[in-house]
Design a protein around this motif. Structure first.
Motif, short mmCIF file in Angstrom:
data_model
loop_
_atom_site.label_atom_id
_atom_site.label_comp_id
_atom_site.label_asym_id
_atom_site.label_seq_id
_atom_site.Cartn_x
_atom_site.Cartn_y
_atom_site.Cartn_z
N PRO A 120 6.74 -6.80 14.41
CA PRO A 120 7.24 -8.17 14.55
C PRO A 120 8.07 -8.56 13.32
O PRO A 120 7.78 -8.15 12.20
CB PRO A 120 5.96 -9.00 14.63
CG PRO A 120 4.89 -8.05 15.04
CD PRO A 120 5.28 -6.74 14.41
N ILE A 121 9.11 -9.34 13.54
CA ILE A 121 9.95 -9.78 12.42
C ILE A 121 10.07 -11.30 12.43
O ILE A 121 9.86 -11.94 13.45
CB ILE A 121 11.36 -9.13 12.49
CG1 ILE A 121 12.09 -9.57 13.76
CG2 ILE A 121 11.27 -7.63 12.41
CD1 ILE A 121 13.52 -9.04 13.83
N SER A 122 10.40 -11.83 11.27
CA SER A 122 10.48 -13.29 11.10
C SER A 122 11.92 -13.75 11.17
O SER A 122 12.82 -13.12 10.61
CB SER A 122 9.87 -13.69 9.75
OG SER A 122 10.13 -15.03 9.47
N PHE A 124 -3.70 -8.31 12.70
CA PHE A 124 -4.34 -6.99 12.73
C PHE A 124 -3.34 -5.96 12.19
O PHE A 124 -2.17 -6.28 11.92
CB PHE A 124 -4.76 -6.61 14.15
CG PHE A 124 -5.70 -7.59 14.80
CD1 PHE A 124 -7.06 -7.52 14.58
CD2 PHE A 124 -5.21 -8.59 15.65
CE1 PHE A 124 -7.92 -8.43 15.17
CE2 PHE A 124 -6.07 -9.49 16.25
CZ PHE A 124 -7.44 -9.41 16.01
N TYR A 125 -3.82 -4.71 12.10
CA TYR A 125 -2.97 -3.63 11.60
C TYR A 125 -3.14 -2.40 12.48
O TYR A 125 -4.26 -2.01 12.82
CB TYR A 125 -3.32 -3.29 10.15
CG TYR A 125 -3.26 -4.51 9.26
CD1 TYR A 125 -2.04 -4.97 8.77
CD2 TYR A 125 -4.41 -5.23 8.96
CE1 TYR A 125 -1.97 -6.11 7.99
CE2 TYR A 125 -4.35 -6.38 8.18
CZ TYR A 125 -3.13 -6.81 7.70
OH TYR A 125 -3.07 -7.95 6.93
N ASN A 163 0.94 1.83 16.47
CA ASN A 163 1.46 1.03 17.57
C ASN A 163 1.59 -0.44 17.15
O ASN A 163 0.87 -1.30 17.67
CB ASN A 163 0.55 1.15 18.80
CG ASN A 163 1.09 0.41 20.00
OD1 ASN A 163 2.30 0.20 20.13
ND2 ASN A 163 0.20 -0.01 20.89
N PRO A 164 2.51 -0.77 16.23
CA PRO A 164 2.71 -2.18 15.86
C PRO A 164 3.25 -2.95 17.06
O PRO A 164 4.05 -2.43 17.84
CB PRO A 164 3.73 -2.10 14.73
CG PRO A 164 4.45 -0.81 14.94
CD PRO A 164 3.44 0.13 15.52
N ARG A 165 2.84 -4.22 17.20
CA ARG A 165 3.21 -5.00 18.39
C ARG A 165 2.71 -6.42 18.23
O ARG A 165 2.02 -6.75 17.27
CB ARG A 165 2.59 -4.38 19.64
CG ARG A 165 1.06 -4.45 19.65
CD ARG A 165 0.44 -3.58 20.70
NE ARG A 165 -1.02 -3.69 20.76
CZ ARG A 165 -1.85 -3.09 19.93
NH1 ARG A 165 -1.39 -2.32 18.95
NH2 ARG A 165 -3.17 -3.26 20.05
N SER A 197 1.92 -2.04 8.55
CA SER A 197 1.38 -1.86 7.20
C SER A 197 0.62 -3.10 6.77
O SER A 197 1.04 -4.22 7.03
CB SER A 197 2.51 -1.58 6.20
OG SER A 197 2.04 -1.62 4.86
N GLU A 198 -0.49 -2.89 6.09
CA GLU A 198 -1.27 -4.02 5.59
C GLU A 198 -0.63 -4.61 4.33
O GLU A 198 -0.81 -5.79 4.04
CB GLU A 198 -2.69 -3.55 5.27
CG GLU A 198 -3.64 -4.66 4.86
CD GLU A 198 -5.07 -4.19 4.74
OE1 GLU A 198 -5.89 -4.96 4.22
OE2 GLU A 198 -5.36 -3.05 5.16
#
Length: 211
Positions: free
Chosen positions: A13-15, A113-114, A118-120, A75-76
């Motif tokens: 996700p991006i801002s 979450f991290y 599979n980032p989403r 990434s955390e």
């Protein structure tokens, strides 16, 4: 009446705030065909709109909504501010036609979450005519290690300066207090006596014990 929808969009996700440019009049713009890095947000917004419509065909939510948003970062250590992510996501959802206006979101829960593989983000929308939201904060039976956060790199020097000023102020306040030379309790000048040519100050309780 339609009262539920779920949208899952894969990828980090991006801002929106990270991709704004300003025109010659100082007005914020979001380019989409400049051929540069800043086009990335507009493309991401279009991807959200496409996924929302593909996953929820022929659905339009027009009533007030409860939203539950789960954001999974790769990434955390390095990721956008989660509070800024919501604007990016709901702009894309609104563009899809799944909702009429992002002002419909009257209640919102965001969870971070991290997932490196599979980032989403996963967004669920619930119509308030049918659904209600309950939540509670409870104490953990087994405590976790706290996650400590430092200031952003561009504000680090300011943070350290404020921290140092606070520490110095606190030390100065402690130094200005009067302590009994025997019991070390904080005392008032009126309730104590001096000794040893003014080098010592003794509270009345300690005076009584001495005599």
């Amino acid at each position: 009446m339609l009262d539920y929808a779920k949208v899952i969009v894969t990828g980090s996700p991006i801002s929106k705030s990270n991709f704004k440019l300003f025109n010659m009049h100082g007005r914020a713009i979001l380019p989409y065909n400049s051929g540069k890095y800043h086009d990335r947000y507009a493309i991401y917004e279009q991807e959200i709109a496409f996924c929302a419509r593909l996953q929820n065909p022929n659905i339009v939510l027009s009533q007030s909504l409860i939203a539950v948003l789960k954001v999974f970062y790769k990434s955390e250590k390095r990721h956008p501010d989660t509070n800024n992510i919501t604007k990016s996501i709901f702009d894309g959802i609104e563009k899809s036609g799944l909702i009429v206006n992002d002002a419909q979101i009257t209640r919102l829960i965001i969870e971070e979450f991290y997932d490196s593989k599979n980032p989403r983000f996963e967004l669920e929308l619930f119509g308030e005519s049918r659904y209600n939201m309950k939540y509670e904060i409870c104490t953990k039976k087994i405590l976790d290690e706290p996650k400590e956060y430092g200031p952003p790199s561009n504000k680090k020097n300011s943070y350290l300066s404020k921290k140092s000023t606070f520490a110095n102020t606190k030390e100065a306040a402690e130094d200005s207090k009067i302590h009994c030379s025997i019991c070390n309790k904080v005392i008032n000048a009126e309730n104590s006596v001096t000794a040893n040519n003014g080098k010592m100050r003794i509270c009345k309780d300690c005076i009584k014990k001495l005599f």
